[in-house]
Design an enzyme around this catalytic site. Structure first.
Site, PDB file in Angstrom:
ATOM      1  N   ARG A 177       0.856  -1.177   0.000  1.00  0.00           N
ATOM      2  CA  ARG A 177       0.000   0.000   0.000  1.00  0.00           C
ATOM      3  C   ARG A 177       0.892   1.226   0.000  1.00  0.00           C
ATOM      4  NH1 ARG A 177      -3.423  -3.001  -1.293  1.00  0.00           N
ATOM      5  NH2 ARG A 177      -5.525  -3.308  -0.417  1.00  0.00           N
ATOM      6  N   GLU A 214      -2.759   8.437  -3.611  1.00  0.00           N
ATOM      7  CA  GLU A 214      -3.206   7.562  -4.694  1.00  0.00           C
ATOM      8  C   GLU A 214      -4.668   7.830  -5.000  1.00  0.00           C
ATOM      9  OE1 GLU A 214      -3.913   2.842  -5.240  1.00  0.00           O
ATOM     10  OE2 GLU A 214      -1.874   3.374  -4.606  1.00  0.00           O
ATOM     11  N   HIS A 226      -1.410   0.844  -9.606  1.00  0.00           N
ATOM     12  CA  HIS A 226      -2.091  -0.107  -8.716  1.00  0.00           C
ATOM     13  C   HIS A 226      -2.785  -1.202  -9.527  1.00  0.00           C
ATOM     14  CE1 HIS A 226      -4.064  -0.522  -4.476  1.00  0.00           C
ATOM     15  NE2 HIS A 226      -3.767  -1.697  -5.016  1.00  0.00           N
TER      16      HIS A 226
END
Length: 320
Positions: free
Chosen positions: A236, A264, A283
């Site tokens: 993450r 993000e 991602h």
């Protein structure tokens, strides 16, 4: 108004995949399809099993949960549950939150290896050379004979090592929350991380985002990495201190390959986009052709267990 005993039974199952596309779902439950659209497919109060839509805005995915007063299982299709944890407080006592451990192992490990090889062999530089018609010949680092450190040795970390095995690494070191032994060798506790970092040519982050791991790869962590080392993040974005990483990248001391960032999505104009020595993917560790068949198998297995009253897999939290 109907009393609690007079209300219709809560046996609805909300699925982000059309139920007709999942073979072998158990009988006795009422299946509806909802993938974070504007309208609900049924009364949320009748939902007993909620499979959270995948890769959707967390606020939208959590919206019906506050009305699911009789939900008994909330099943994510992600290994991390940090986006869903804020909804735990609204779940009725005894409701279980399950993650998707194992679902993304192959796809995420495959991307981790891709990022390592692409960054070491300078594939982005070759692509840029092709764009302008330049023949950029020369030596590049290989993965062979390199030392790799995997931080977060759960199912994804183990799958990453599976894929590293044929590449003749000098060694692979493993770190997790607690120490243990595996057939491949020891898994070190987080307390050993500082001593392991200076030896690693490649550091792969595959750990969940928790209070303990948030900002784990901060100034001290990065300073312990050897000159020229590569940091790979498939965990993450919040596991890395972006400001500290930028300083190391801009100095040219470290390189990075990142599938996740903080913030993000990474906004246009953010300095990380154009920092030297960084490769960024948006991602995409989980969303691949491997996702759908594995997601269907996981949901079918969990719902079969749920319908039979058997223990569920991957329970990570229970509402109080």
């Amino acid at each position: 108004m109907a009393t609690a005993d007079q209300r219709p039974a809560a046996n609805d199952v909300w699925l982000p995949i059309p139920p007709a596309e999942i073979d072998g779902l158990p009988a006795g439950l009422h299946y509806v399809h909802w993938d974070a659209g504007p309208d609900y497919p049924a009364d949320p109060e009748r939902c007993a099993f909620y499979a959270v839509p995948y890769m959707k805005d967390p606020e939208t995915s959590l919206r019906p949960l506050s009305r699911m007063s009789r939900v008994r299982v909330v099943q994510t299709l992600t290994a991390g549950v940090d986006a869903v944890l804020p909804g735990l407080a609204s779940m009725p006592a005894g409701a279980r939150l399950c993650n998707a451990r194992g679902l993304h192992d192959a796809s995420t490990a495959e991307l981790a290896l891709t990022l390592i090889l692409a960054a070491l062999r300078d594939i982005p530089g070759f692509v840029r050379g092709q764009d302008v018609g330049e023949w950029r010949h020369g030596f590049r680092p290989a993965l062979a004979d390199k030392s790799v450190l995997i931080v977060g040795y759960g199912s994804i970390g183990s799958a990453i090592e599976d894929r590293l095995t044929p590449f003749e690494c000098a060694r692979v070191a493993r770190v997790a929350r607690t120490a243990r032994d595996t057939v491949r060798g020891p898994v070190h506790p987080l307390s050993d991380l500082s001593a392991l970092l200076p030896d690693a040519d490649v550091v792969v982050l595959a750990t969940p985002l928790t209070d303990t791991t948030r900002g784990l790869a901060g100034p001290g962590f990065l300073a312990r990495m050897k000159d020229g080392a590569l940091l790979v993040n498939v965990a993450r974005g919040g596991v890395v201190d972006t400001k500290a990483l930028l300083a190391e990248l801009e100095s040219g001391r470290l390189r990075a390959a990142l599938d996740v960032t903080d913030p993000e999505p990474l906004p246009p104009g953010h300095p990380l986009w154009h920092a030297p020595g960084v490769l960024i993917t948006p991602h995409v560790g989980g969303p691949s052709s491997a996702f759908l068949p594995r997601a269907k198998r996981l949901l079918r297995d969990q719902l079969t267990r749920f319908a039979a009253g058997e223990p569920l897999r991957n329970v990570v939290a229970t509402a109080e």
